[in-house]
Design a protein around this motif. Structure first.
Motif, PDB file in Angstrom:
ATOM      1  N   ARG A  14      68.972  80.184   5.452  1.00 35.33           N
ATOM      2  CA  ARG A  14      70.214  80.111   4.757  1.00 35.33           C
ATOM      3  C   ARG A  14      70.020  80.965   3.627  1.00 35.33           C
ATOM      4  NH1 ARG A  14      69.357  74.740   0.860  1.00 35.33           N
ATOM      5  NH2 ARG A  14      67.655  75.616  -0.313  1.00 35.33           N
ATOM      6  N   LYS A  15      71.434  81.318   3.089  1.00 35.98           N
ATOM      7  CA  LYS A  15      71.536  82.195   1.889  1.00 35.98           C
ATOM      8  C   LYS A  15      72.368  81.231   0.904  1.00 35.98           C
ATOM      9  CE  LYS A  15      73.928  85.932   2.123  1.00 35.98           C
ATOM     10  NZ  LYS A  15      74.237  87.219   2.286  1.00 35.98           N
ATOM     11  N   LEU A  16      72.027  81.010  -0.277  1.00 33.64           N
ATOM     12  CA  LEU A  16      72.960  80.203  -1.240  1.00 33.64           C
ATOM     13  C   LEU A  16      73.884  81.267  -1.762  1.00 33.64           C
ATOM     14  CD1 LEU A  16      70.524  77.495  -2.602  1.00 33.64           C
ATOM     15  CD2 LEU A  16      71.975  77.507  -0.636  1.00 33.64           C
ATOM     16  N   VAL A  17      75.125  80.918  -1.745  1.00 37.67           N
ATOM     17  CA  VAL A  17      75.935  81.848  -2.304  1.00 37.67           C
ATOM     18  C   VAL A  17      76.891  81.032  -3.428  1.00 37.67           C
ATOM     19  CG1 VAL A  17      78.271  83.353  -1.820  1.00 37.67           C
ATOM     20  CG2 VAL A  17      76.367  82.903  -0.254  1.00 37.67           C
ATOM     21  N   LYS A  18      77.291  81.553  -4.568  1.00 37.01           N
ATOM     22  CA  LYS A  18      77.851  80.850  -5.610  1.00 37.01           C
ATOM     23  C   LYS A  18      79.202  80.738  -5.073  1.00 37.01           C
ATOM     24  CE  LYS A  18      75.265  82.700  -9.715  1.00 37.01           C
ATOM     25  NZ  LYS A  18      75.668  83.557 -11.015  1.00 37.01           N
ATOM     26  N   SER A 329      64.076  79.321 -11.141  1.00 41.84           N
ATOM     27  CA  SER A 329      64.182  79.859  -9.542  1.00 41.84           C
ATOM     28  C   SER A 329      65.417  79.466  -8.861  1.00 41.84           C
ATOM     29  CB  SER A 329      62.973  79.283  -8.895  1.00 41.84           C
ATOM     30  OG  SER A 329      62.953  79.756  -7.309  1.00 41.84           O
ATOM     31  N   PHE A 330      65.960  77.993  -9.150  1.00 46.34           N
ATOM     32  CA  PHE A 330      66.952  77.274  -8.421  1.00 46.34           C
ATOM     33  C   PHE A 330      68.143  77.869  -9.075  1.00 46.34           C
ATOM     34  CE2 PHE A 330      64.236  73.470  -6.821  1.00 46.34           C
ATOM     35  CZ  PHE A 330      63.366  74.328  -5.931  1.00 46.34           C
ATOM     36  N   TYR A 331      68.360  77.801 -10.305  1.00 46.14           N
ATOM     37  CA  TYR A 331      69.778  77.787 -10.955  1.00 46.14           C
ATOM     38  C   TYR A 331      69.916  79.099 -11.703  1.00 46.14           C
ATOM     39  CZ  TYR A 331      69.497  73.037  -9.649  1.00 46.14           C
ATOM     40  OH  TYR A 331      69.360  71.728  -8.852  1.00 46.14           O
ATOM     41  N   GLY A 332      68.774  79.731 -12.182  1.00 48.48           N
ATOM     42  CA  GLY A 332      68.969  81.147 -12.678  1.00 48.48           C
ATOM     43  C   GLY A 332      68.850  82.288 -11.740  1.00 48.48           C
ATOM     44  N   GLY A 333      68.932  81.978 -10.280  1.00 52.03           N
ATOM     45  CA  GLY A 333      68.629  83.027  -9.343  1.00 52.03           C
ATOM     46  C   GLY A 333      67.510  84.012  -9.443  1.00 52.03           C
ATOM     47  N   ASN A 334      66.385  83.238  -9.784  1.00 55.73           N
ATOM     48  CA  ASN A 334      65.154  83.935 -10.153  1.00 55.73           C
ATOM     49  C   ASN A 334      65.271  85.096 -10.885  1.00 55.73           C
ATOM     50  OD1 ASN A 334      62.422  83.079  -9.657  1.00 55.73           O
ATOM     51  ND2 ASN A 334      62.379  84.011  -7.449  1.00 55.73           N
ATOM     52  N   TRP A 335      65.859  85.192 -11.738  1.00 56.27           N
ATOM     53  CA  TRP A 335      66.315  86.378 -12.775  1.00 56.27           C
ATOM     54  C   TRP A 335      65.114  86.623 -13.532  1.00 56.27           C
ATOM     55  CZ3 TRP A 335      66.386  87.452 -17.959  1.00 56.27           C
ATOM     56  CH2 TRP A 335      67.103  88.676 -18.264  1.00 56.27           C
ATOM     57  N   PRO A 336      64.718  87.939 -13.907  1.00 58.63           N
ATOM     58  CA  PRO A 336      65.408  89.019 -13.300  1.00 58.63           C
ATOM     59  C   PRO A 336      64.991  89.598 -12.180  1.00 58.63           C
ATOM     60  CG  PRO A 336      63.700  89.674 -14.765  1.00 58.63           C
ATOM     61  CD  PRO A 336      63.751  88.246 -14.745  1.00 58.63           C
ATOM     62  N   MET A 399      68.714  71.177  -4.151  1.00 63.64           N
ATOM     63  CA  MET A 399      68.741  72.512  -3.830  1.00 63.64           C
ATOM     64  C   MET A 399      68.039  72.568  -2.337  1.00 63.64           C
ATOM     65  SD  MET A 399      69.829  74.302  -6.008  1.00 63.64           S
ATOM     66  CE  MET A 399      69.353  76.097  -5.310  1.00 63.64           C
ATOM     67  N   TRP A 400      67.304  71.511  -1.912  1.00 66.61           N
ATOM     68  CA  TRP A 400      66.785  71.525  -0.699  1.00 66.61           C
ATOM     69  C   TRP A 400      67.659  70.952   0.077  1.00 66.61           C
ATOM     70  CZ3 TRP A 400      60.516  70.300  -1.291  1.00 66.61           C
ATOM     71  CH2 TRP A 400      60.117  71.481  -1.491  1.00 66.61           C
ATOM     72  N   PHE A 401      68.030  69.662  -0.108  1.00 68.28           N
ATOM     73  CA  PHE A 401      68.783  68.822   0.723  1.00 68.28           C
ATOM     74  C   PHE A 401      70.560  69.164   0.866  1.00 68.28           C
ATOM     75  CE2 PHE A 401      65.507  64.992   0.261  1.00 68.28           C
ATOM     76  CZ  PHE A 401      64.628  66.047   0.838  1.00 68.28           C
ATOM     77  N   MET A 402      70.656  69.434  -0.491  1.00 67.28           N
ATOM     78  CA  MET A 402      72.255  69.587  -0.616  1.00 67.28           C
ATOM     79  C   MET A 402      72.595  71.099  -0.849  1.00 67.28           C
ATOM     80  SD  MET A 402      72.745  66.566  -3.341  1.00 67.28           S
ATOM     81  CE  MET A 402      74.622  66.846  -3.497  1.00 67.28           C
ATOM     82  N   ASP A 403      71.721  71.991  -0.531  1.00 68.25           N
ATOM     83  CA  ASP A 403      72.262  73.468  -0.499  1.00 68.25           C
ATOM     84  C   ASP A 403      72.787  73.863  -1.875  1.00 68.25           C
ATOM     85  OD1 ASP A 403      71.230  73.666   2.108  1.00 68.25           O
ATOM     86  OD2 ASP A 403      73.245  72.941   2.684  1.00 68.25           O
ATOM     87  N   GLY A 404      72.435  73.081  -2.928  1.00 69.59           N
ATOM     88  CA  GLY A 404      72.911  73.601  -4.277  1.00 69.59           C
ATOM     89  C   GLY A 404      74.398  73.230  -4.616  1.00 69.59           C
ATOM     90  N   TRP A 408      76.739  76.008  -5.487  1.00 68.78           N
ATOM     91  CA  TRP A 408      76.400  76.903  -4.446  1.00 68.78           C
ATOM     92  C   TRP A 408      76.970  76.406  -3.084  1.00 68.78           C
ATOM     93  CZ3 TRP A 408      73.801  76.732  -8.595  1.00 68.78           C
ATOM     94  CH2 TRP A 408      73.703  77.801  -9.415  1.00 68.78           C
ATOM     95  N   LYS A 409      76.787  77.023  -2.180  1.00 70.53           N
ATOM     96  CA  LYS A 409      76.973  76.638  -0.634  1.00 70.53           C
ATOM     97  C   LYS A 409      76.028  77.664   0.122  1.00 70.53           C
ATOM     98  CE  LYS A 409      80.968  79.857   0.150  1.00 70.53           C
ATOM     99  NZ  LYS A 409      82.370  80.129   0.889  1.00 70.53           N
ATOM    100  N   ALA A 410      75.805  76.937   1.465  1.00 74.49           N
ATOM    101  CA  ALA A 410      74.894  77.540   2.312  1.00 74.49           C
ATOM    102  C   ALA A 410      75.708  78.482   3.199  1.00 74.49           C
ATOM    103  CB  ALA A 410      73.851  76.790   2.860  1.00 74.49           C
ATOM    104  N   VAL A 411      75.169  79.800   3.585  1.00 73.03           N
ATOM    105  CA  VAL A 411      75.728  80.364   4.786  1.00 73.03           C
ATOM    106  C   VAL A 411      74.475  80.990   5.384  1.00 73.03           C
ATOM    107  CG1 VAL A 411      77.859  81.164   3.210  1.00 73.03           C
ATOM    108  CG2 VAL A 411      75.794  82.744   3.369  1.00 73.03           C
TER     109      VAL A 411
END
Length: 469
Positions: A14-18, A329-336, A399-404, A408-411
């Motif tokens: 999956r890819k989590l998209v804002k 990692s989860f909510y900061g997009g693993n920035w930078p 993040m694991w069960f609810m796809d963020g 976020w939404k999983a695509v």
């Protein structure tokens, strides 16, 4: 190009998209998580609340094993027996409720069915509180000792279980289908956890009873001479550091630098033992840092000056860092993400350390006001690993069960993205060059300079900065 998304795990497919631009997804999720954390803490853990599991060891045991069941379900069993079609189509709220409920049910079955009823009745008495009460121990200590034993086993499993996936890459069973692969890895890591438990925690449990149970365990334990304590907190320290480093390596480090090794067996072996080595370095540094801030530990004292508490605080401090690591990692997009891999890893490490330090300070200044814990660093009822792991569990549910959801939404990933995911076992963006060697030498020199700067400034911090009055 057609790539079967079943060849990679659900989390990788999956890819989590804002859902919204800018920082709004992180802000919304943070507020919802904070509210859910406090509500569930009040219901289940808070000593002033409803169920009051923060005794503290009953609550500690529950949040620890809940963490492991989440890891088993998502990482080891890849959500088996749930179908990939259901995972892709079900609403995130429904998935969160169902997957959490299954994990809780499995946790209760494991604790009550295996540890208390089977192991406690037919193997080792201290796993069963009823047996301890029947032998004359008070209700409180019977329950606490049994919960502590179950919790200590969980601490070991929470390191070894994800290590087999992250470091060993599921080898040599990576080509097996579910549930065969999951059952195999759970059995193997459970067996290894039992060995480590007997070598590290069994003697600790034996000295809790008077007289020491010298016919069933090594008393005093073998680590007394170099750890300056008979307490199993010494092992809690390095094992917790191993747990934290596994997820640091998996998330903000993206398996760097061991993913530069192309030979499979060497990469996996180096990763597994490299994680332990990094954890040991962190463990002894954090213990040394306490000596610099509070003064040298004195055996026979209590609270902050006691070696056994300081070993425990090593693990507690490491968990605060893990909160920062997972949040970034989860909510900061693993920035930078725009720099080279080594630079990204360095900056993420520093940022996550800053987040962890901020949570550490806020916790000790305010937790006694909101969570029902006791004020101070080292009160016997002060166990920050319980609320921090409780919070981490909520991160994982989200993040694991609810796809963020809802930020976020999983695509599904495209075929090219899936292929890239499968091929990223070995890093493709870093290659050995003379300039890389020079960079490593410069980095080592800078690291040594930072180390000596930190140990120089820590005594000053101890004298001038007050977190808890």
């Amino acid at each position: 190009m057609q790539v079967d998304n079943q060849a990679v795990s659900y989390l990788e497919s999956r890819k989590l998209v804002k859902r919204w631009s800018g920082p709004w997804p992180a802000i919304v999720n943070t507020l919802l998580i904070a509210g859910f954390f406090y509500a569930t803490w009040w219901i289940f853990q808070d000593p002033r609340g409803i169920m009051r599991m923060y005794t503290p060891y009953v609550g500690y045991m529950v949040c620890r094993w809940l963490l492991i069941l989440f890891i088993w379900l998502a990482y080891i069993f890849d959500f088996w027996p749930f179908k990939r079609t259901w995972l892709n189509s079900a609403h995130p709220l429904l998935k969160g409720v169902v997957l959490t409920a299954v994990s809780v049910a499995a946790m209760l079955l494991l604790i009550k069915g295996f540890f208390i009823e089977i192991l406690g009745n037919f193997g080792i008495a201290y796993f069963n509180p009823d047996r301890l009460m029947a032998m004359g121990l008070t209700d409180f200590y019977s329950i606490e000792y049994a919960a502590e034993a179950v919790m200590m086993f969980a601490a070991i499993a929470s390191w070894l279980s994800p290590s087999w996936v992250v470091a060993c890459e599921n080898a040599p069973w990576q080509k097996l289908t579910q549930p065969t692969r999951g059952i195999t890895i759970v059995i193997v890591t459970f067996f290894l956890s039992m060995i480590v438990y007997l070598l590290t925690m069994h003697s600790h449990m034996a000295i809790l009873f008077y007289p020491w149970q010298q016919y069933t365990a090594i008393t005093p334990p073998y680590w007394e001479g170099f750890a300056n304590t008979v307490s199993g907190n010494f092992h809690i320290a390095w094992i917790m550091c191993c747990t934290v480093v596994v997820w640091v390596y998996e998330s903000i480090w993206q398996r760097y630098p061991f993913n530069l090794i192309q030979t499979d067996w060497l990469r996996r072996t180096s990763s597994f033992f490299g994680i332990i080595l990094v954890a040991l370095c962190m463990c002894f540094f954090l213990y040394y840092a306490q000596d610099l801030v509070w003064g040298e530990a004195i055996r026979g004292t209590r609270r902050e000056m006691a070696p056994d508490w300081r070993w425990l605080h090593v693990g507690e401090t490491a968990i605060f860092w893990l909160v920062g690591v997972l949040y970034l990692s989860f909510y900061g997009g693993n920035w930078p993400t725009k720099f080279s891999r080594p630079v990204n890893v360095l900056l993420r490490t520093l940022i996550s350390l800053a987040i962890g330090a901020a949570v550490y300070i806020i916790y000790y200044k305010t937790a006694h006001l909101f969570l029902g814990t006791q004020k101070g660093f080292s009160h016997p009822q002060q166990f920050p690993m319980i609320p921090t792991i409780w919070l981490i569990n909520i991160f994982l549910i989200n993040m694991w069960f609810m796809d963020g959801w809802p930020g976020w939404k999983a695509v599904p990933k495209t075929a090219e993205e899936l292929e890239e995911t499968r091929n990223e076992v070995v890093a493709s963006d870093v290659r050995w060059t003379p300039s890389l060697g020079k960079g490593l030498l410069a980095g080592a020199a800078a690291g040594a300079a930072v180390y000596f700067a930190v140990i120089t400034v820590l005594p000053w911090i101890g004298e001038t900065v007050t977190i808890v009055k």
